[in-house]
Enzyme design. Sequence first.
Site, mmCIF file in Angstrom:
data_model
loop_
_atom_site.group_PDB
_atom_site.id
_atom_site.type_symbol
_atom_site.label_atom_id
_atom_site.label_comp_id
_atom_site.label_asym_id
_atom_site.label_seq_id
_atom_site.Cartn_x
_atom_site.Cartn_y
_atom_site.Cartn_z
ATOM 1 N N PHE A 1 29.294 5.112 -24.232
ATOM 2 C CA PHE A 1 28.478 4.002 -24.750
ATOM 3 C C PHE A 1 29.239 2.686 -24.837
ATOM 4 O O PHE A 1 28.654 1.610 -24.874
ATOM 5 C CB PHE A 1 27.893 4.368 -26.126
ATOM 6 C CG PHE A 1 28.818 4.220 -27.310
ATOM 7 C CD1 PHE A 1 29.709 5.216 -27.659
ATOM 8 C CD2 PHE A 1 28.772 3.082 -28.096
ATOM 9 C CE1 PHE A 1 30.536 5.083 -28.765
ATOM 10 C CE2 PHE A 1 29.593 2.932 -29.204
ATOM 11 C CZ PHE A 1 30.483 3.938 -29.535
ATOM 12 N N LYS A 2 30.572 2.767 -24.826
ATOM 13 C CA LYS A 2 31.383 1.545 -24.946
ATOM 14 C C LYS A 2 31.088 0.567 -23.825
ATOM 15 O O LYS A 2 31.251 -0.641 -23.990
ATOM 16 C CB LYS A 2 32.862 1.895 -24.914
ATOM 17 C CG LYS A 2 33.282 2.974 -25.864
ATOM 18 C CD LYS A 2 33.249 2.513 -27.280
ATOM 19 C CE LYS A 2 33.671 3.619 -28.220
ATOM 20 N NZ LYS A 2 33.920 3.194 -29.552
ATOM 21 N N ASP A 3 30.680 1.081 -22.652
ATOM 22 C CA ASP A 3 30.431 0.192 -21.509
ATOM 23 C C ASP A 3 29.318 -0.816 -21.813
ATOM 24 O O ASP A 3 29.298 -1.905 -21.240
ATOM 25 C CB ASP A 3 30.017 1.011 -20.285
ATOM 26 C CG ASP A 3 31.176 1.837 -19.713
ATOM 27 O OD1 ASP A 3 32.329 1.379 -19.792
ATOM 28 O OD2 ASP A 3 30.917 2.937 -19.203
ATOM 29 N N LEU B 1 31.264 -3.485 -23.547
ATOM 30 C CA LEU B 1 32.516 -3.935 -22.926
ATOM 31 C C LEU B 1 32.347 -4.446 -21.503
ATOM 32 O O LEU B 1 33.162 -5.252 -21.033
ATOM 33 C CB LEU B 1 33.565 -2.829 -23.010
ATOM 34 C CG LEU B 1 34.107 -2.709 -24.446
ATOM 35 C CD1 LEU B 1 34.842 -1.388 -24.654
ATOM 36 C CD2 LEU B 1 35.027 -3.878 -24.782
#
Length: 464
Positions: free
Chosen positions: A111-113, A116
Amino acid sequence: MEYISTRGKVGSIGFIDAFMMGLANDGGLLIPKNIPVIPVETLQAWSKLSYTELVLELFSYFTNDEIPKEELKQLVEASYSTFRHPEVTPVTKLSDDLYLLELFHGPTFAFKDVALQFMGQFYSYVAKKKGVRINILGATSGDTGASAIEGVRGKDGIKICILHPHGKVSKVQELQMTTVQDDNVLNLSVDGNFDDCQRIIKELFADLEFKSANDLAAINSINFVRILAQIVYYFYAYFKVADNIGTTKVNFSVPTGNFGDIFAGYMAKRMGLPVGKLILATNENNILERFIKEGVYMPGDFRMTYSPSMDIQVASNFERYLYYVLGEDPELITKLMEQFKVEGEISIDGEALAKVQAEFAAHGVLGAECLATISSVKTDANYLLDPHSACGVAAAKACAAPNELTVSLATAHPAKFNEAIELCGIEQQYPEQIKALFDKEQRQTRIAGDKDAIAKAIEVFYKG
Ligand SMILES: Cc1ncc(COP(=O)(O)O)c(C=O)c1O
Ligand SMILES: N[C@@H](CCOP(=O)(O)O)C(=O)O
């Protein structure tokens, strides 16, 4: 919109300045001065938008037109063009009242994408526009690091150094970070755990002389832009599952470590999204579960689990929530955070605790329950959860009342955590991008968990 610090000593600053400051210069965390409330008619209009259109509408409440509209549109479109799914964060049904919000369709399968990929574009934009050097410093329990590196690898004017705890990330997470060969990337493999890595980078950010001499920038969720980008998918998911936009209530179950993702859900609720309960799922590292149930915030013993990205005791964003729940009093927050540093504990009770319990439910998912959830969802729904997402589903089942609609956040792809999947006796096929990692050369520097040694190493890298 102006941004202020939870500790009250930064004044009011703009959007780009807040982005560049990362950790507030007084050691606190930046938050918007006011939380905008979105009218129901606007929610209804937003429910028809595509993901990128929704990002632009929601961001417009926070960015003060500091980025010209057309340029922001290009940044947002470039950010989400790297996702493998046309909806960016699609929602899928597990049962009549339980849905999964799939957040793992970005380049590094976590989910960081979602935030980020945007922050990579945005740092590059600011570096060019302002002609400044940007030296990113981050700590990771596995996913933030890979995603942040992917967002800025090879980009002009930007260097990135990521600290990860040696031997405490999954094999795929390690490969995703350390097989990147671009010269602007440094991976430090730190002897210690994620809390050590996070404490060290926070101390370096708080040293204002060091921060300014090294042009430090933050990609962890201490940076409010991370939270902002993550608020969007709560709205998007709500619109996919609610029958009556503006009145239907939806719970969100969130696998939690640093409290960034669930804090984004809290912000969405404060912005007028009809969120029922925010269900906080932890693993054995359950400081936040204990806080919600008992009002005591006190780290326990660090444990390695099947969901390593959530192996976190001291949750960065807890300070932001504490600020709101205790009546937006920066002096009180400063005092409590100082007390936490010295005594290692913060306690609340009475009305404040009642407020916490009205907003949140919590469930600590132990290893056996995590694996049993992966197995049962695979058997019943033919869906393979990663261990973090399995904690979310287990907590949703434990905390949501019958017939309540719940969206559980699927925060990573199972291929990142085959260690746990194998223990369930399940053989999975890796996506090609992950399979390819095993043939690549790794580059990383092992280092003691010592602030001075780390400061020296990153100074040499940034100046080189
Ligand atoms: C896969 C995964 N799930 C859940 C979490 C927890 O999210 P947060 O730290 O925002 O609470 C993380 C790490 O942050 C993660 O990498
Ligand atoms: N689980 C995270 C820990 C860092 O959290 P962040 O949201 O503050 O970047 C990771 O995968 O690194």
